[in-house]
Design a protein around this motif. Structure first.
Motif, PDB file in Angstrom:
ATOM      1  N   GLN A  82     -41.210  85.708  37.608  1.00 35.56           N
ATOM      2  CA  GLN A  82     -41.926  84.978  38.659  1.00 35.56           C
ATOM      3  C   GLN A  82     -41.308  83.615  38.968  1.00 35.56           C
ATOM      4  O   GLN A  82     -41.168  83.254  40.151  1.00 35.56           O
ATOM      5  N   ASP A  86     -40.150  82.568  42.702  1.00 39.41           N
ATOM      6  CA  ASP A  86     -40.699  81.382  43.357  1.00 39.41           C
ATOM      7  C   ASP A  86     -39.576  80.460  43.824  1.00 39.41           C
ATOM      8  O   ASP A  86     -39.652  79.875  44.922  1.00 39.41           O
ATOM      9  N   LYS A  89     -37.868  81.960  46.921  1.00 33.65           N
ATOM     10  CA  LYS A  89     -38.702  81.803  48.113  1.00 33.65           C
ATOM     11  C   LYS A  89     -38.653  80.369  48.633  1.00 33.65           C
ATOM     12  O   LYS A  89     -38.568  80.135  49.844  1.00 33.65           O
ATOM     13  N   LYS A  95     -39.964  86.005  52.604  1.00 34.15           N
ATOM     14  CA  LYS A  95     -41.373  86.418  52.619  1.00 34.15           C
ATOM     15  C   LYS A  95     -41.502  87.641  51.709  1.00 34.15           C
ATOM     16  O   LYS A  95     -41.648  88.781  52.164  1.00 34.15           O
ATOM     17  N   GLU A  97     -43.264  89.035  47.890  1.00 26.98           N
ATOM     18  CA  GLU A  97     -44.346  88.767  46.944  1.00 26.98           C
ATOM     19  C   GLU A  97     -44.260  89.729  45.767  1.00 26.98           C
ATOM     20  O   GLU A  97     -43.851  90.888  45.910  1.00 26.98           O
ATOM     21  N   SER A  98     -44.652  89.227  44.602  1.00 32.34           N
ATOM     22  CA  SER A  98     -44.775  90.120  43.449  1.00 32.34           C
ATOM     23  C   SER A  98     -46.084  90.880  43.567  1.00 32.34           C
ATOM     24  O   SER A  98     -47.097  90.343  44.027  1.00 32.34           O
ATOM     25  N   ALA A 222     -41.391  93.394  43.162  1.00 29.20           N
ATOM     26  CA  ALA A 222     -41.528  92.602  44.379  1.00 29.20           C
ATOM     27  C   ALA A 222     -41.326  93.470  45.615  1.00 29.20           C
ATOM     28  O   ALA A 222     -40.512  94.405  45.608  1.00 29.20           O
ATOM     29  N   ARG A 224     -41.773  93.134  50.274  1.00 29.40           N
ATOM     30  CA  ARG A 224     -42.001  92.221  51.387  1.00 29.40           C
ATOM     31  C   ARG A 224     -43.501  91.981  51.549  1.00 29.40           C
ATOM     32  O   ARG A 224     -44.317  92.889  51.354  1.00 29.40           O
ATOM     33  N   ALA A 225     -43.859  90.766  51.922  1.00 32.64           N
ATOM     34  CA  ALA A 225     -45.270  90.411  52.068  1.00 32.64           C
ATOM     35  C   ALA A 225     -45.982  91.362  53.026  1.00 32.64           C
ATOM     36  O   ALA A 225     -47.144  91.721  52.807  1.00 32.64           O
ATOM     37  N   ARG A 228     -47.200  94.689  51.134  1.00 30.79           N
ATOM     38  CA  ARG A 228     -47.873  94.661  49.844  1.00 30.79           C
ATOM     39  C   ARG A 228     -49.119  95.542  49.765  1.00 30.79           C
ATOM     40  O   ARG A 228     -49.480  96.012  48.677  1.00 30.79           O
TER      41      ARG A 228
END
Length: 261
Positions: A82, A86, A89, A95, A97-98, A222, A224-225, A228
């Motif tokens: 993480q 972070d 990003k 963009k 997210e985990s 991970a 892409r946002a 998710r």
């Protein structure tokens, strides 16, 4: 003639498969060679039962998997913790997210020249990773073991410039994380991530210093946002964090890799 049309329709229906059947969802997922890719091979048949066809793509560095994911060249990746995500990003505006924690690879300091850390001489050359997250992680490990002292408040990404006490006058050599195992012929010791140590034939018991497995450095899946909440993401997460994969991790890596679930 109507009878022939009915028979033709039935034949086409049989060729198409059961009513409502859907083709598997292909998910291209990136991983670094070694344990990350090996674990995904164990995940693949479990994900297939849920209708997800994993296509595992190996990258040998820590930069391309996030770049490829952000560009839509793949759908997911499994290689980073993480803090590293972070940092990526923040630096690159990805963009991404985990969506789940996966496994932890306790960091180790290895040496071909010295059997214990106490045998490492003053002025020794120590290789660490040149990216902020992993290099900082190595410096935090050395601080935790009383080797150096860092400035207060440096967080998870200290640099060599943040060292305020260095009793052994160690000289730090910053190189790409993937090259740290090869550096052992040229330095006194090297901090090496387990996913690079294992393919190089290094075992956790070989480390002359080893990170406490507790902490923020658990790896993540991970995506892409925008993706998710898609159904295939849940299928992938459930397959990865299954009892079968946990048993595979424990049997295959003998403590070098720790499941987070």
């Amino acid at each position: 003639m109507p009878t022939r049309r009915v028979l033709l329709s039935l034949s086409l229906a049989l060729l198409a498969g059961p009513a409502g059947a859907q083709a598997p969802q292909t998910v291209r997922i990136a991983a670094t060679p070694g344990p990350h890719a090996q674990i995904l091979e164990a995940v693949r048949p479990i994900a297939a039962r849920g209708g997800v066809d994993l296509k595992i793509i190996e990258f040998s560095d820590y930069v391309v998997p996030n770049t490829a994911l952000a560009a839509g060249e793949i759908e997911a990746n499994s290689f980073q913790n993480q803090p590293y995500l972070d940092n990526q990003k923040a630096d690159r505006g990805f963009k991404i997210e985990s969506v789940a924690q996966t496994v932890n690879f306790p960091l180790g300091v290895y040496s071909k020249r010295h059997k214990t850390w106490d045998a490492v001489p003053n002025g020794a050359r120590i290789a660490i990773q040149n990216d902020p997250t992993n290099g900082g992680r190595s410096l935090l490990l050395l601080q935790d073991k009383g080797v150096i002292k860092l400035k207060e408040g440096v967080g998870f990404k200290p640099t060599v410039a943040d060292i305020v006490e260095n009793p052994k006058r160690l000289r730090f050599v910053e190189i790409d994380a993937a090259q740290t195992p090869r550096s052992l012929d040229d330095v006194d010791a090297a901090a090496i991530n387990t996913n690079y140590a294992t393919p190089a034939g290094l075992k956790p018991s070989d480390a002359i210093l080893r990170e406490d497995p507790k902490g923020p450095y658990v790896n993540v899946l991970a995506v892409r946002a925008a993706d998710r909440d898609k159904p295939w993401v849940k299928t992938l997460v459930d397959a990865y964090r299954s009892p079968e994969v946990k048993a595979f991790v424990e049997k295959t890596f003998g403590g070098a890799v720790l499941a987070s679930w």
